[in-house]
Scaffold this active site. Structure first.
Site, PDB file in Angstrom:
ATOM      1  N   CYS A 113       0.810  -1.226   0.000  1.00 55.00           N
ATOM      2  CA  CYS A 113       0.000   0.000   0.000  1.00 55.00           C
ATOM      3  C   CYS A 113       0.846   1.281   0.000  1.00 55.00           C
ATOM      4  CB  CYS A 113      -0.974   0.003   1.174  1.00 55.00           C
ATOM      5  SG  CYS A 113      -1.996  -1.472   1.239  1.00 55.00           S
ATOM      6  N   HIS A 246      -2.991   7.092   2.320  1.00 55.07           N
ATOM      7  CA  HIS A 246      -3.463   5.809   1.793  1.00 55.07           C
ATOM      8  C   HIS A 246      -4.903   5.610   2.265  1.00 55.07           C
ATOM      9  CE1 HIS A 246      -4.076   1.709   0.932  1.00 55.07           C
ATOM     10  NE2 HIS A 246      -3.823   1.247   2.134  1.00 55.07           N
ATOM     11  N   ASN A 276     -10.180  -0.141   0.057  1.00 51.45           N
ATOM     12  CA  ASN A 276      -8.718  -0.101   0.081  1.00 51.45           C
ATOM     13  C   ASN A 276      -8.203  -0.741  -1.210  1.00 51.45           C
ATOM     14  OD1 ASN A 276      -5.998  -0.511   0.509  1.00 51.45           O
ATOM     15  ND2 ASN A 276      -6.218  -1.250   2.611  1.00 51.45           N
TER      16      ASN A 276
HETATM   17  O1  UT7 Z   1      -3.568  -1.122   3.837  1.00 57.74           O
HETATM   18  C1  UT7 Z   1      -3.658  -1.444   5.198  1.00 57.74           C
HETATM   19  C2  UT7 Z   1      -4.733  -2.488   5.288  1.00 57.74           C
HETATM   20  N1  UT7 Z   1      -5.382  -2.718   6.486  1.00 57.74           N
HETATM   21  C3  UT7 Z   1      -6.075  -1.844   7.226  1.00 57.74           C
HETATM   22  O2  UT7 Z   1      -6.139  -0.678   7.000  1.00 57.74           O
HETATM   23  C4  UT7 Z   1      -6.857  -2.404   8.355  1.00 57.74           C
HETATM   24  C5  UT7 Z   1      -6.599  -1.742   9.660  1.00 57.74           C
HETATM   25  N2  UT7 Z   1      -7.520  -2.239  10.662  1.00 57.74           N
HETATM   26  C6  UT7 Z   1      -8.824  -1.889  10.642  1.00 57.74           C
HETATM   27  O3  UT7 Z   1      -9.253  -1.120   9.814  1.00 57.74           O
HETATM   28  C7  UT7 Z   1      -9.706  -2.463  11.717  1.00 57.74           C
HETATM   29  O4  UT7 Z   1      -8.911  -3.147  12.669  1.00 57.74           O
HETATM   30  C8  UT7 Z   1     -10.783  -3.411  11.138  1.00 57.74           C
HETATM   31  C9  UT7 Z   1     -11.777  -2.588  10.307  1.00 57.74           C
HETATM   32  C10 UT7 Z   1     -10.159  -4.492  10.282  1.00 57.74           C
HETATM   33  C11 UT7 Z   1     -11.551  -4.056  12.297  1.00 57.74           C
HETATM   34  O5  UT7 Z   1     -12.135  -3.080  13.126  1.00 57.74           O
HETATM   35  P1  UT7 Z   1     -12.034  -3.208  14.688  1.00 57.74           P
HETATM   36  O6  UT7 Z   1     -12.823  -2.104  15.261  1.00 57.74           O
HETATM   37  O7  UT7 Z   1     -10.573  -3.296  15.044  1.00 57.74           O
HETATM   38  O8  UT7 Z   1     -12.815  -4.547  14.949  1.00 57.74           O
HETATM   39  P2  UT7 Z   1     -12.242  -5.861  15.656  1.00 57.74           P
HETATM   40  O9  UT7 Z   1     -11.146  -6.476  14.853  1.00 57.74           O
HETATM   41  O10 UT7 Z   1     -11.972  -5.515  17.074  1.00 57.74           O
HETATM   42  O11 UT7 Z   1     -13.465  -6.803  15.568  1.00 57.74           O
HETATM   43  C12 UT7 Z   1     -14.588  -6.576  16.339  1.00 57.74           C
HETATM   44  C13 UT7 Z   1     -15.599  -7.649  16.051  1.00 57.74           C
HETATM   45  C14 UT7 Z   1     -15.056  -9.062  16.141  1.00 57.74           C
HETATM   46  O12 UT7 Z   1     -16.053  -9.834  16.772  1.00 57.74           O
HETATM   47  P3  UT7 Z   1     -15.910 -10.290  18.305  1.00 57.74           P
HETATM   48  O13 UT7 Z   1     -14.664 -11.119  18.340  1.00 57.74           O
HETATM   49  O14 UT7 Z   1     -15.815  -9.010  19.089  1.00 57.74           O
HETATM   50  O15 UT7 Z   1     -17.161 -11.053  18.539  1.00 57.74           O
HETATM   51  C15 UT7 Z   1     -14.919  -9.502  14.709  1.00 57.74           C
HETATM   52  O16 UT7 Z   1     -15.104 -10.896  14.546  1.00 57.74           O
HETATM   53  O17 UT7 Z   1     -16.087  -7.509  14.712  1.00 57.74           O
HETATM   54  C16 UT7 Z   1     -16.065  -8.773  14.063  1.00 57.74           C
HETATM   55  N3  UT7 Z   1     -15.874  -8.575  12.638  1.00 57.74           N
HETATM   56  C17 UT7 Z   1     -16.895  -8.286  11.810  1.00 57.74           C
HETATM   57  N4  UT7 Z   1     -18.219  -8.152  12.017  1.00 57.74           N
HETATM   58  C18 UT7 Z   1     -18.998  -7.857  10.974  1.00 57.74           C
HETATM   59  C19 UT7 Z   1     -14.724  -8.589  11.923  1.00 57.74           C
HETATM   60  N5  UT7 Z   1     -14.983  -8.335  10.635  1.00 57.74           N
HETATM   61  C20 UT7 Z   1     -16.330  -8.149  10.530  1.00 57.74           C
HETATM   62  C21 UT7 Z   1     -17.199  -7.838   9.477  1.00 57.74           C
HETATM   63  N6  UT7 Z   1     -18.513  -7.701   9.744  1.00 57.74           N
HETATM   64  N7  UT7 Z   1     -16.764  -7.668   8.212  1.00 57.74           N
END
Ligand code: UT7
Length: 319
Positions: A113, A246, A276
């Site tokens: 990225c 980005h 992204n």
């Molecule tokens: O180019 C760089 C690429 N990557 C990035 O930019 C990603 C950087 N990270 C992020 O943007 C965030 O960490 C995410 C958007 C990926 C996740 O957001 P978060 O607020 O950190 O959520 P989390 O990982 O803490 O997940 C919270 C919950 C989990 O459930 P439990 O374990 O609390 O029951 C996940 O399983 O959300 C769940 N979850 C989803 N729910 C609905 C994860 N993905 C999804 C989804 N839809 N697509």
């Protein structure tokens, strides 16, 4: 001779995949995706479209905007993590599709990225040293091909697209300063750890991500490298008219703006439209803000990349 951006272009594939449509495939919702990432939809390349095809469409728009012909280009750098094939470089395929014969150098770079920022910094050095005259710098990706579409933690985040710029020699520096970094000890938090050996795929050829670790790392290094560019140029954050980070996640972008003490109005956001798109995201956002008239001559535009590796970098542009 300094270098400046003479034209920009972008291309998004026709097929749009909305959050609601994605929610039919995996356990997610439009509300979750929008509030966590700012993404509303992403574009998906047609089965017949390769990364080079997306790149060529963006390149043609950038070359036309620069008032040039493909034959005027004597350097092509394609930043991509999703090349058409193992080799040759996607840049040589782009060169051929543009009809350039017996041209200058054409090569790909892999900085995920951060790829566009890396490629722009390399091209600037080649143009300003006289090693090339008119450089075509492209970020192009078909991430839809390396996603595990059953993994809701990654498949909702990414999309396909391409953006391009043409860099030319100029009396005044358009590229004011560029700063590139990497720390390979963080390579495991964002990777597609597959390989081809003896004709077979080994490892996992799909995007793997520790979202929370990526989030934290990205916010820290994006602000650091923004301040590094400003210090090198003798500017303060308020001298920056537009920040183009980005386009990974609106929360990462907002957090970066807070650290820079800059208002949201100076942030260019296109992640809502295309998700992204890795190396394509910065030139997609740049072209959008150039063509809609937000970016005007004399303004300072700060590009900030961050991605797998980990890699990160900034390019400060005077438009
Ligand atoms: O180019 C760089 C690429 N990557 C990035 O930019 C990603 C950087 N990270 C992020 O943007 C965030 O960490 C995410 C958007 C990926 C996740 O957001 P978060 O607020 O950190 O959520 P989390 O990982 O803490 O997940 C919270 C919950 C989990 O459930 P439990 O374990 O609390 O029951 C996940 O399983 O959300 C769940 N979850 C989803 N729910 C609905 C994860 N993905 C999804 C989804 N839809 N697509």
């Amino acid at each position: 001779m300094p270098a400046r951006i003479a034209g920009t272009g972008r291309y998004l594939p026709t097929e749009v995949l909305t959050n609601d449509a994605l929610a039919q495939r995996v356990a997610t919702s439009d509300e979750w995706i929008r509030t966590r990432t700012g993404i509303r939809q992403r574009h998906i390349a047609a089965a017949t479209e390769q990364t080079s095809d997306l790149a060529v469409n963006a390149a043609r728009a950038a070359i036309a905007a620069a008032g040039m012909q493909p034959a005027d280009i004597d350097l092509i750098i394609v930043a991509t993590a999703t090349p058409d094939m193992i080799f040759p470089a996607t840049a040589t395929i782009v060169q051929d599709k543009l009809g350039i014969r017996h041209g200058g150098a054409a090569f790909d770079i892999s900085a995920v990225c951060s790829g566009f920022v890396y490629a722009l910094a390399i091209a600037e050095r080649m143009v300003s040293s006289g090693g090339a005259r008119n450089a075509l710098v492209i970020g192009a990706e078909t991430y839809s091909r390396i996603l595990d579409w059953s993994d809701r933690g990654t498949c909702v985040l990414f999309g396909d697209g391409a953006g391009a710029v043409v860099l030319v020699p100029a009396p005044e520096p358009g590229i004011v300063t560029a700063h590139l970094h990497a720390d390979g000890s963080h390579r495991h938090i964002l990777c597609a750890p597959g390989a081809i050996q003896h004709g077979a795929i080994t490892g996992t050829p799909f995007v793997h991500m520790d979202g929370a670790a990526v989030f934290k790392f990205a916010v820290k290094v994006m602000a650091d490298v923004a301040f590094e560019a400003l210090a090198a140029a003798g500017l303060s954050p308020t001298d920056v008219d537009w920040v183009i980070p980005h386009q990974a996640n609106i929360r990462i972008m907002d957090a970066t703006m807070k650290k820079l003490h800059l208002p949201e109005e100076r942030l260019v956001v296109t992640v809502d439209v295309h998700g992204n798109t890795s190396a394509a995201s910065i030139p997609l956002a740049l072209d959008t803000a150039v063509r809609d008239g937000r970016i005007r001559r004399g303004q300072h535009v700060l590009l900030i990349g961050v991605g797998g590796g980990f890699t990160w970098g900034s390019v400060l542009v005077r438009w």
